[in-house]
Enzyme design. Structure first.
Site, PDB file in Angstrom:
ATOM      1  N   ASN A 184      39.250  26.586  10.800  1.00 59.44           N
ATOM      2  CA  ASN A 184      40.449  27.079  10.133  1.00 59.44           C
ATOM      3  C   ASN A 184      41.002  28.304  10.874  1.00 59.44           C
ATOM      4  O   ASN A 184      42.094  28.270  11.433  1.00 59.44           O
ATOM      5  CB  ASN A 184      40.095  27.443   8.681  1.00 59.44           C
ATOM      6  CG  ASN A 184      41.291  27.846   7.846  1.00 59.44           C
ATOM      7  OD1 ASN A 184      42.330  28.213   8.363  1.00 59.44           O
ATOM      8  ND2 ASN A 184      41.161  27.784   6.541  1.00 59.44           N
ATOM      9  N   THR A 185      40.211  29.374  10.902  1.00 56.76           N
ATOM     10  CA  THR A 185      40.712  30.640  11.431  1.00 56.76           C
ATOM     11  C   THR A 185      41.192  30.524  12.880  1.00 56.76           C
ATOM     12  O   THR A 185      42.207  31.126  13.254  1.00 56.76           O
ATOM     13  CB  THR A 185      39.611  31.715  11.345  1.00 56.76           C
ATOM     14  OG1 THR A 185      39.082  31.722  10.012  1.00 56.76           O
ATOM     15  CG2 THR A 185      40.164  33.082  11.663  1.00 56.76           C
ATOM     16  N   GLY A 221      34.968  32.715  10.141  1.00 58.65           N
ATOM     17  CA  GLY A 221      36.021  33.635  10.546  1.00 58.65           C
ATOM     18  C   GLY A 221      35.686  34.514  11.732  1.00 58.65           C
ATOM     19  O   GLY A 221      36.510  35.313  12.166  1.00 58.65           O
ATOM     20  N   ALA A 262      32.559  26.219  10.790  1.00 58.29           N
ATOM     21  CA  ALA A 262      32.583  27.686  10.843  1.00 58.29           C
ATOM     22  C   ALA A 262      32.106  28.230  12.183  1.00 58.29           C
ATOM     23  O   ALA A 262      31.099  27.771  12.730  1.00 58.29           O
ATOM     24  CB  ALA A 262      31.750  28.331   9.734  1.00 58.29           C
ATOM     25  N   LYS A 304      33.813  19.640  -0.388  1.00 53.93           N
ATOM     26  CA  LYS A 304      33.120  20.490   0.581  1.00 53.93           C
ATOM     27  C   LYS A 304      32.442  21.582  -0.221  1.00 53.93           C
ATOM     28  O   LYS A 304      33.103  22.405  -0.861  1.00 53.93           O
ATOM     29  CB  LYS A 304      34.106  21.099   1.583  1.00 53.93           C
ATOM     30  CG  LYS A 304      33.400  22.046   2.550  1.00 53.93           C
ATOM     31  CD  LYS A 304      34.321  22.737   3.543  1.00 53.93           C
ATOM     32  CE  LYS A 304      33.593  23.949   4.130  1.00 53.93           C
ATOM     33  NZ  LYS A 304      34.476  24.794   4.936  1.00 53.93           N
TER      34      LYS A 304
END
Lengths: 255, 255, 255, 255
Positions: free
Chosen positions: A204-205, A155, A182, A94
């Site tokens: 992720n976040t 994020g 994202a 990535k």
């Protein structure tokens, strides 16, 4: 869904940073049913933490997608990718080349160049990019077979800031796997991304920072499935003028 | 979730109008896993069509929530409710008193009055209402134990036109089951409604008018589950400023 | 624009509460070019402050629209209206009957009743209402010749939370003056309201709480004019597909 | 506002294409009070039409900003710019290098290269670009002193598709003139752009394709002024919780 020739069932790719503990991370990954997890090389090689973390991930039977998080130049990203290939024994990378430290947006110039260098060297590149069609074309020319446009800054959890641009990507690249990477903050963002025809979501976040990461991982996995099925089921048109949903006049027979 | 003392597992309530055929309706209901389906009394009693349709619904083992669709006055709605109680042998009634023929919005004045009359007469009323807090209070005073605010005009598929108003309802009525009724167009709308803390979603057109109704029914059922689990899992805060999702600070430099 | 038979040029109605000082209020009103200002009777009659404040407003040559801010019942609103009529010598009354202390939304039931009582008693009522069509109809039946739907909760500055509902009001009441009252936070909100075909905007907090109230008053006055002219000039259709704005092919002659 | 050392009062830049007739164009420019108008070189040099059109524009006493509309490569844009400089006797050039024929989005790679070539050759370049911060930095490095990010695809009238990205540009380039170019459809879009801190707006279709172009030109000029003044006047914060705009606490009760 095929990514570089590999059949992938789950359309949720999960990051492994920021979890409160390794056991919470473990639980979230299992709950998500993800087959692909991303790992930051910098975290992996951090002194004293790498080996144990890597051993842990190995037990999960997921494909590892190493990333170049934190790299700000072509050279740094390429070097990191080579280390990742050796460490994780995979051609997948990535590719993040950060262009701005606040928004963590890609530097699309360095991204395309790094993608070309890495593709030429046998890597299978998953580029973290913007929603710019022309950048997408350059990445494909550079050898990428997947595009990963952002939804919003990393994020931020803002969801899809420019859905129209993602629609335009879908229309322009009908046969290229598109993975929103994202910006996803909650399940409905993921559902919306899939309804636009995206092929998968990487996040992720939103999971790591939820009050209950394993619960959120499962919620988002369901949300992605819901959006995918909704896309395939051909939604109704939105209408400006309301129409009755119960046809009381004339009453067409059902029997 | 309890609705008038009954335990209900599925948070998707499905309407039965507008399907291309009875078999498509059947497939959609099964695919949705709904436990509660709404039926328009006018449709049911339409000459020559009622018995067959009713027999069909009976085979599905769902609770029937008869509705007063198409009624424009207190008297009409009350009369229809009484016929429904006799025909379907249930105290449940979805109370619609339409105030405007284009938007099919409720007439909140007649709605409250009809709710009072019916509650006093032993009905368990599910009122189709707006997102007005004060109207909600009046409906509770009238005897309702459930509120069903609209998301958008019936059949419009516009999704939630005023999410803030639904949030205010959730905050103001923390213990009252809130079911978004009308306006949902696609799975992400349903996910969003559940993320706002709604207890359930009632819809019809979004499934009946999808290209693949059974597929859409399943998609929306998943979407509702996703939104519910996301709500319970305590989502991250949205942030204006992006922050890195990979914690590279404090870690050793690339070796 | 005519309001109860009076010709009004300025489409900005301004509230007089919350200003840092009387001189700032004065400057804002002048800068706004408003012809109508609202005054809370409770403020006016507050001990020791009333006379001076009233004298000040008198010098501005604006029409006074007294309001019943803070009233929560029919009786309280009616009593306040009577005091206002005596004090300000005007049949005009901005009728607020608050139904919820957090959102300050109207209690539409009490509102309609108070409107009827006051209209029957010769008042010319400007009702602060929701964007509910049916409530609007009831208010007209009660004798109102103007409707003032909210854009968002009082003092929130959120702008128009449900523009579609305001459009529906415009379509349904083509000949009734519609004034958006409450929720406007910045000039673009006012422009948008006017583009939807609203006849005027009433606001207070957006000016009183700006860093530079007189500057903001002028900004919003311009914004309202811009939106009105834009509405009359018949805007282009929004297009999903981009088209070139410079016709380079075929080059139609201009000369 | 200074653009390449020139003082400019009007913050509305107007395109000259697509008007129904030369007299309507004339009226719109006058009504807009624009000091800068853009002209497509291709239109200008079209056989038989150029001279008359050019003579007409000359009478308006506006600065001409020639553009390279319709160019798809560095070479084409550079050649066109040179022709424009000769024909219009100005170092100013609005640089468009189109990367995608449907959305007419910029090719940011070719754009940066062409900007460098032209800046090195003494041109003062106004680049039509995306809202990408990194691209903006490259354009400044290439010699540009102004950035013109798009709001939405040319001719779409969709308004600002990604306001957050424009905010990020404002924060990142506090001292660079930022002109929103493309996508504005109605006055409120222009007001919003200015409220975000943009320095000016360039548009064409919104005026040319309005029912009344001169009326719309004036409306948008007012809208821009409104947004600018609103930005400078420091708007109130938007609040989730409503607060009363009339301070009734602390005041004496109704006597």
């Amino acid at each position: 869904m095929q990514l570089y020739g590999q059949d992938i069932t789950s359309r949720l790719l999960l990051g492994t940073a920021q979890y409160p503990s390794p056991s919470v991370l473990n639980a979230a990954i299992k709950s998500s049913a993800s087959e692909i997890i991303t790992v930051s090389l910098r975290r992996e090689t951090a002194e004293g933490t790498g080996a144990g973390f890597w051993d842990q991930l190995r037990t999960l039977n997921c494909r590892i997608l190493p990333n170049t998080a934190g790299c700000h130049s072509v050279q740094e990203a390429v070097t990191t990718a080579h280390m990742a290939r050796e460490l994780f024994d995979t051609p997948w990378i990535k590719l993040e080349v950060i262009g701005h430290s606040d928004t963590l947006q890609p530097d699309v110039f360095a991204l395309v160049e790094a993608a070309r260098v890495l593709s030429d060297d046998g890597f299978q590149v998953f580029p973290y990019t913007t929603d710019d069609l022309v950048v997408g074309e350059k990445l494909l020319e550079a050898g990428c077979e997947v595009l990963m446009p952002w939804g919003a800054p990393i994020g931020s959890g803002q969801g899809l800031r420019n859905p129209d641009a993602l629609c335009a990507m879908r229309a322009h690249f009908p046969d290229v796997p598109l993975i929103v990477d994202a910006g996803i903050g909650r399940p409905s963002d993921a559902t919306q991304a899939m309804e636009l025809g995206m092929d998968a979501v990487l996040l992720n976040t939103a999971v790591a920072k939820a009050g209950d990461p394993a619960g959120m991982a499962r919620a988002i996995a369901l949300a992605i499935e819901a959006g995918r099925e909704g896309y395939l089921a051909d939604p109704m048109e939105r209408r400006d003028m309301a129409v009755p949903s119960t046809p009381v006049l004339g009453l067409a027979a059902l029997s």
